[in-house]
Scaffold this active site. Structure first.
Site, short mmCIF file in Angstrom:
data_model
loop_
_atom_site.label_atom_id
_atom_site.label_comp_id
_atom_site.label_asym_id
_atom_site.label_seq_id
_atom_site.Cartn_x
_atom_site.Cartn_y
_atom_site.Cartn_z
N ASP A 68 33.56 33.46 42.60
CA ASP A 68 33.05 34.51 43.62
C ASP A 68 31.70 34.98 43.46
O ASP A 68 31.30 35.94 43.92
CB ASP A 68 34.02 35.26 44.11
CG ASP A 68 34.60 36.25 42.91
OD1 ASP A 68 34.06 36.15 41.74
OD2 ASP A 68 35.15 37.20 43.10
N GLU B 284 29.08 45.26 44.40
CA GLU B 284 28.89 44.73 45.60
C GLU B 284 29.17 45.70 46.92
O GLU B 284 30.28 46.24 46.64
CB GLU B 284 29.37 43.56 45.96
CG GLU B 284 29.33 42.37 44.97
CD GLU B 284 30.07 41.16 44.91
OE1 GLU B 284 29.86 40.10 44.72
OE2 GLU B 284 31.46 41.36 45.01
P1 NAD Z 1 42.05 39.61 35.87
O1 NAD Z 1 41.02 39.95 34.66
O2 NAD Z 1 43.30 40.71 35.94
O3 NAD Z 1 42.87 38.34 35.53
C1 NAD Z 1 42.14 37.22 35.23
C2 NAD Z 1 43.19 36.14 34.40
O4 NAD Z 1 42.48 34.92 34.16
C3 NAD Z 1 43.23 36.59 33.13
O5 NAD Z 1 44.85 36.88 32.70
C4 NAD Z 1 42.62 35.87 32.24
O6 NAD Z 1 43.27 35.58 30.83
C5 NAD Z 1 42.62 34.50 33.09
N1 NAD Z 1 41.97 33.46 32.65
C6 NAD Z 1 40.47 33.35 32.22
N2 NAD Z 1 40.12 32.22 31.84
C7 NAD Z 1 41.20 31.35 32.16
C8 NAD Z 1 41.39 29.96 31.92
N3 NAD Z 1 40.11 29.24 31.69
N4 NAD Z 1 42.51 29.40 32.42
C9 NAD Z 1 43.61 30.17 32.66
N5 NAD Z 1 43.38 31.45 32.91
C10 NAD Z 1 42.34 32.36 32.47
O7 NAD Z 1 41.35 39.43 37.16
P2 NAD Z 1 41.88 39.36 38.65
O8 NAD Z 1 41.75 40.61 39.19
O9 NAD Z 1 43.22 38.96 38.58
O10 NAD Z 1 40.95 38.36 39.27
C11 NAD Z 1 40.72 37.19 39.20
C12 NAD Z 1 39.38 36.59 39.71
O11 NAD Z 1 39.67 36.78 41.32
C13 NAD Z 1 38.15 37.38 39.47
O12 NAD Z 1 37.46 36.12 39.06
C14 NAD Z 1 37.72 38.02 40.36
O13 NAD Z 1 36.61 38.20 40.59
C15 NAD Z 1 38.45 37.10 41.60
N6 NAD Z 1 38.51 37.71 43.15
C16 NAD Z 1 38.30 37.22 44.22
C17 NAD Z 1 38.41 37.56 45.30
C18 NAD Z 1 38.18 36.75 46.68
O14 NAD Z 1 38.38 37.38 47.77
N7 NAD Z 1 37.85 35.64 46.39
C19 NAD Z 1 39.06 38.69 45.54
C20 NAD Z 1 39.43 39.57 44.22
C21 NAD Z 1 39.09 38.97 43.33
#
Ligand code: NAD
Length: 349
Positions: A235, A64
């Site tokens: 997101d 993005e």
């Molecule tokens: P990451 O991959 O480092 O961590 C995600 C975690 O979620 C993993 O440890 C995984 O095991 C866990 N997980 C997956 N499915 C699960 C479930 N059903 N129950 C419990 N835990 C579960 O990712 P990250 O960098 O920490 O990002 C997390 C999310 O936040 C991503 O989806 C990313 O796109 C989103 N994000 C959003 C914003 C925003 O501004 N809204 C900004 C950054 C990241």
């Protein structure tokens, strides 16, 4: 015109220098000051050029571009989201970005934004929660214990006064790592075997999981009256975390509706379902929480102005914390029209 680049180079903050900067300032002070910058820019919301981010979707993820401008500076971020990356030892989210001077179009800062995105996302979440959460709340459930999670926990401690976090992840090793990283930082940390257990007694529920699917991290029966939900992981189109019934019970707060309707939890609802733009809560134009029983939901997707605020904040920090390199990014012929001559003369001396 904003600060011109020195020596015809562009300050560049590498990952190593971003870590130096954050450690020198201190994570909690950084998060707090950044949330203040984000609030300042939300307060001048109508000034900004706004557009939903430009997304290139593929089977495993999304890339993005997120541009915005206040008429004086222009900022953009490149960011990806690839939930399967961690299986190969790669980050789910990586990012970099730049700030430019609108008057000349010249870039004045380039920086890594992977760490900065985690900081700005957490700072935004906590800023929003501070205005929506019930006053007495001190306990937060944190579901999804990946790269973003410690930043979220510390932002809620520093900005909202949270003193207990209840962790849960489907991968217990992620919870163990998160708990270890948070040890000794003034938070009571409880590791939970299920999301159901994590939400017990929590006045704030943060969901920050990564899966490219319409997941059900929270079901309706897990959300009691008066809870504030900080939904961060949903997101992208087809990537959500909350059961739809929660959305119809909650008052929903968003960043920029045209982007959130595409990417947020509210993609599960009709296009006319009412939402409140958070900047209007900050200006006082619309109320935040209206009763102790109300369920408030921040449907976070991350908006370009928050990255713009983060870019401006780190640019400001460089004056007292000069952790940057000089990037040779700008051609600088003696005669600005003699670009080819500069190329011909290169290496002659
Ligand atoms: P990451 O991959 O480092 O961590 C995600 C975690 O979620 C993993 O440890 C995984 O095991 C866990 N997980 C997956 N499915 C699960 C479930 N059903 N129950 C419990 N835990 C579960 O990712 P990250 O960098 O920490 O990002 C997390 C999310 O936040 C991503 O989806 C990313 O796109 C989103 N994000 C959003 C914003 C925003 O501004 N809204 C900004 C950054 C990241």
């Amino acid at each position: 015109m904003i600060q011109p680049p020195a020596l015809n180079t562009v300050p560049f903050i590498s990952v190593e220098n971003m870590m130096n900067l954050v450690r020198e300032v201190g994570v909690e002070r950084f998060l707090t000051e950044l949330s203040e910058k984000i609030a300042e820019d939300f307060l001048r919301w109508p000034l900004f050029d706004k557009t939903p981010r430009v997304a290139a979707h593929s089977r495993d993820g999304v890339i993005e571009l997120m541009p915005t401008s206040d008429g004086i500076a222009y900022g953009f971020k490149y960011v990806n989201g690839h939930p399967n990356n961690t299986r190969d030892g790669l980050q789910t989210v990586t990012a970099f970005g730049a700030l430019s001077d609108v008057a000349t179009g010249y870039p004045v800062l380039m920086t890594e934004m992977t760490i900065l995105t985690a900081l700005r996302t957490a700072a935004t979440s906590a800023l929003v929660a501070r205005h929506l959460m019930p006053k007495h709340v001190r306990v937060m459930a944190l579901i999804g214990n990946g790269a973003q999670s410690e930043f979220q926990a510390l932002a809620f401690k520093a900005i909202c006064g949270i003193d207990e976090v209840r962790l849960h992840d489907i991968d217990p090793s992620a919870t163990r790592r998160c708990a270890a990283n948070l040890a000794g930082r003034g938070l009571k940390v409880i590791s939970c075997d299920s999301a159901q257990e994590a939400v017990m007694g929590a006045g704030i529920i943060t969901t920050v999981t990564a899966d490219k699917t319409n997941a059900t991290i929270l079901t309706d029966n897990m959300v009691g009256e008066g809870v504030h939900i900080n939904a961060v992981g949903g997101d992208c189109p087809g990537k959500t975390e909350l059961q739809r019934d929660i959305l119809t019970r909650a008052r929903i707060f968003v960043e920029y509706p045209p982007q959130t309707r595409i990417e947020g939890e509210i993609q599960q609802l009709g296009a006319d379902h009412p939402v409140t733009e958070f900047w209007q809560v900050l200006t006082g134009a619309v109320p935040g929480r209206t009763s102790d029983a109300e369920i408030t939901l921040f449907d976070s997707v991350g908006f370009a102005t928050e990255d713009f605020s983060a870019l401006r904040y780190v640019q400001h920090l460089l004056k007292d914390h000069p952790h940057f390199d000089h990037l040779d990014l700008l051609a600088d012929p003696d005669d600005p029209r003699d670009l080819f001559g500069m190329l011909l003369r290169a290496g002659v001396a």
